[in-house]
Scaffold this active site. Structure first.
Site, short mmCIF file in Angstrom:
data_model
loop_
_atom_site.label_atom_id
_atom_site.label_comp_id
_atom_site.label_asym_id
_atom_site.label_seq_id
_atom_site.Cartn_x
_atom_site.Cartn_y
_atom_site.Cartn_z
N ASP A 161 0.85 -1.19 0.00
CA ASP A 161 0.00 0.00 0.00
C ASP A 161 0.89 1.24 0.00
O ASP A 161 2.02 1.20 0.48
CB ASP A 161 -0.86 0.05 1.28
CG ASP A 161 -2.06 -0.89 1.22
OD1 ASP A 161 -2.33 -1.45 0.16
OD2 ASP A 161 -2.71 -1.06 2.27
N ARG A 180 -1.07 -0.80 -8.75
CA ARG A 180 -2.41 -0.32 -8.39
C ARG A 180 -2.43 1.20 -8.50
O ARG A 180 -1.53 1.87 -7.97
CB ARG A 180 -2.75 -0.71 -6.95
CG ARG A 180 -4.10 -0.17 -6.48
CD ARG A 180 -4.30 -0.30 -4.99
NE ARG A 180 -4.23 -1.68 -4.56
CZ ARG A 180 -3.95 -2.07 -3.30
NH1 ARG A 180 -3.70 -1.15 -2.37
NH2 ARG A 180 -3.92 -3.33 -2.98
P1 FDA Z 1 -14.02 9.38 -5.04
O1 FDA Z 1 -13.99 9.15 -3.57
O2 FDA Z 1 -13.56 10.69 -5.59
O3 FDA Z 1 -15.47 9.07 -5.56
C1 FDA Z 1 -15.77 9.24 -6.94
C2 FDA Z 1 -17.13 8.70 -7.24
O4 FDA Z 1 -17.17 7.29 -6.98
C3 FDA Z 1 -18.26 9.28 -6.40
O5 FDA Z 1 -18.67 10.52 -6.90
C4 FDA Z 1 -19.30 8.18 -6.52
O6 FDA Z 1 -19.93 8.26 -7.77
C5 FDA Z 1 -18.46 6.92 -6.49
N1 FDA Z 1 -18.34 6.45 -5.09
C6 FDA Z 1 -17.30 6.65 -4.25
N2 FDA Z 1 -17.56 6.07 -3.06
C7 FDA Z 1 -18.78 5.54 -3.14
C8 FDA Z 1 -19.63 4.84 -2.23
N3 FDA Z 1 -19.26 4.61 -0.97
N4 FDA Z 1 -20.82 4.42 -2.66
C9 FDA Z 1 -21.24 4.68 -3.94
N5 FDA Z 1 -20.48 5.35 -4.84
C10 FDA Z 1 -19.30 5.77 -4.44
N6 FDA Z 1 -5.32 5.07 -1.05
C11 FDA Z 1 -4.03 5.31 -0.73
O7 FDA Z 1 -3.67 6.44 -0.46
N7 FDA Z 1 -3.15 4.27 -0.68
C12 FDA Z 1 -3.49 2.99 -0.99
O8 FDA Z 1 -2.64 2.11 -0.94
C13 FDA Z 1 -4.85 2.75 -1.36
N8 FDA Z 1 -5.28 1.50 -1.67
C14 FDA Z 1 -6.54 1.32 -2.19
C15 FDA Z 1 -6.95 0.08 -2.66
C16 FDA Z 1 -8.19 -0.08 -3.26
C17 FDA Z 1 -8.59 -1.43 -3.78
C18 FDA Z 1 -9.06 1.05 -3.40
C19 FDA Z 1 -10.38 0.91 -4.10
C20 FDA Z 1 -8.68 2.25 -2.89
C21 FDA Z 1 -7.44 2.40 -2.27
N9 FDA Z 1 -7.06 3.64 -1.74
C22 FDA Z 1 -5.74 3.82 -1.38
C23 FDA Z 1 -8.07 4.69 -1.51
C24 FDA Z 1 -8.12 5.66 -2.67
O9 FDA Z 1 -6.96 6.43 -2.72
C25 FDA Z 1 -9.32 6.62 -2.55
O10 FDA Z 1 -9.19 7.36 -1.38
C26 FDA Z 1 -10.66 5.89 -2.52
O11 FDA Z 1 -10.68 4.83 -3.41
C27 FDA Z 1 -11.78 6.85 -2.91
O12 FDA Z 1 -11.56 7.34 -4.22
P2 FDA Z 1 -12.45 6.95 -5.48
O13 FDA Z 1 -11.52 6.65 -6.58
O14 FDA Z 1 -13.39 5.90 -5.15
O15 FDA Z 1 -13.15 8.30 -5.86
#
Ligand code: FDA
Length: 315
Positions: A134, A184
């Site tokens: 991570d 990732r």
């Molecule tokens: P964001 O939070 O901007 O959301 C974008 C859109 O996605 C929303 O507008 C909505 O449409 C949809 N959405 C998001 N959450 C939702 C929910 N709960 N329900 C419904 N729709 C939703 N970070 C890091 O710093 N280091 C790491 O090693 C990792 N590892 C990691 C692994 C995996 C498998 C994932 C999925 C994420 C990480 N992260 C991470 C976290 C990552 O950096 C980030 O903070 C979260 O994934 C949230 O970002 P999104 O890309 O989902 O977009």
């Protein structure tokens, strides 16, 4: 929104808030949606359910910011036990593990974290699976990439994580887009200053697209970790443009977030020959869920409202 996110991320590092949240009566009900449970049995049970549904898994033993060698050693033991159990359950091919170097003593000594990570990689290989490192606070990026390159000399299958909010993210992706390299791509979940990271959602999303283009056009194995529907659509288009086979990259989701979309992307319900993409779910488990949960709350006000109501409920 930005202020709320900063406040939640600051709270994620506050001992006082942690004690209050952890002991609030209804917190656990909310936590259960995002965390598999506190024990290895809980983690294995959730893993089994997801794999049986046709999804893949990466397991995270919760805990970070270890400041004592003995504690770091205990984290290694937990991971080795988990990997042994996955192998014994025949889940090694579809379940890997995600590891935070801060939990392995990175803040004490980089060499200690490297040696500890090596022990986990060894157990991973014996279990027939992989490890992904991570990415955490921006101050640890250099150290994490150094450890990654040393681990990859022996364990080239070790996965990297790049956070698109970093201004240097595209450059890192270009360096890591080589044959066999598992990367990732996520947006980034920690607080970071303006000179290091993009501040607005639009800038982060644009950076994510640029990084995705580099990874999808490259020779490595991209792991696209986002719940964002627009970015997932763009990923699908890039896969077509880059002529990528469905098993040459994967989508990743956090446990409890958009479960229907996970199944849709995997093409589940469709006949075997029409099955879709590889979809992997990040499954956290363990007692130290506080920091992880607070980062999830910082990301999404809808989650936060639900969570705050549970804290305010006293009976
Ligand atoms: P964001 O939070 O901007 O959301 C974008 C859109 O996605 C929303 O507008 C909505 O449409 C949809 N959405 C998001 N959450 C939702 C929910 N709960 N329900 C419904 N729709 C939703 N970070 C890091 O710093 N280091 C790491 O090693 C990792 N590892 C990691 C692994 C995996 C498998 C994932 C999925 C994420 C990480 N992260 C991470 C976290 C990552 O950096 C980030 O903070 C979260 O994934 C949230 O970002 P999104 O890309 O989902 O977009």
């Amino acid at each position: 929104m930005a202020v709320l996110r900063q406040t939640m991320l600051a709270a994620s590092r506050s001992e006082g808030v942690r004690k209050f949240v952890e002991t609030a009566p209804y917190t656990r009900d909310v936590v259960r949606r995002f965390i598999a449970g506190e024990t290895i049995e809980d983690a294995l049970r959730t893993t089994g359910v997801l794999i049986d549904q046709g999804l893949q898994v990466t397991l995270d033993h919760l805990g970070e910011d270890t400041l004592h060698k003995v504690q770091a050693d205990a984290v290694v033991t937990s991971y080795v036990t988990l990997l042994d159990r996955l192998a014994a359950a025949g889940r090694g091919r579809k379940a890997e593990v995600s590891v935070k170097l801060s939990a392995l003593g990175q803040a004490i000594d980089e060499k200690l974290a490297l040696d500890n990570a090596r022990r986990i990689c060894q157990a991973g290989r014996a279990a027939g699976t992989t490890i992904t490192l991570d990415m955490e606070e921006h101050t640890t990026v250099g150290s994490t990439l150094r450890i990654l390159s040393q681990l990859r000399a022996e364990y080239p299958e070790t996965g990297a994580v790049i956070q698109a909010y970093l201004r240097r993210a595209e450059e890192y992706c270009a360096e890591l887009a080589y044959q066999g390299s598992r990367v990732r791509l996520c947006k980034g979940a920690y607080a970071a200053p303006e000179d290091v990271a993009f501040g607005s959602r639009t800038e982060v999303d644009r950076s994510y697209v640029r990084c995705m283009k580099v990874l999808m056009a490259g020779r490595g194995y991209p792991m696209l970790a986002t719940h964002d529907p627009r970015l997932i659509d763009i990923a699908g288009a890039l896969a077509v443009l880059s002529d990528r086979a469905p098993d040459s990259f994967e989508y990743q989701f956090l446990l409890g977030i958009r479960p229907r979309e996970q199944l849709r992307l995997a093409g589940l319900g469709a006949p075997e020959r029409e099955r879709g993409s590889v979809v992997r779910v990040y499954v956290p488990y363990g007692q130290e869920w506080y920091g992880y949960m607070m980062r999830r709350m910082a990301e999404r006000p809808a989650n936060l409202g639900f969570f705050l109501r549970s804290l305010a409920t006293t009976s």
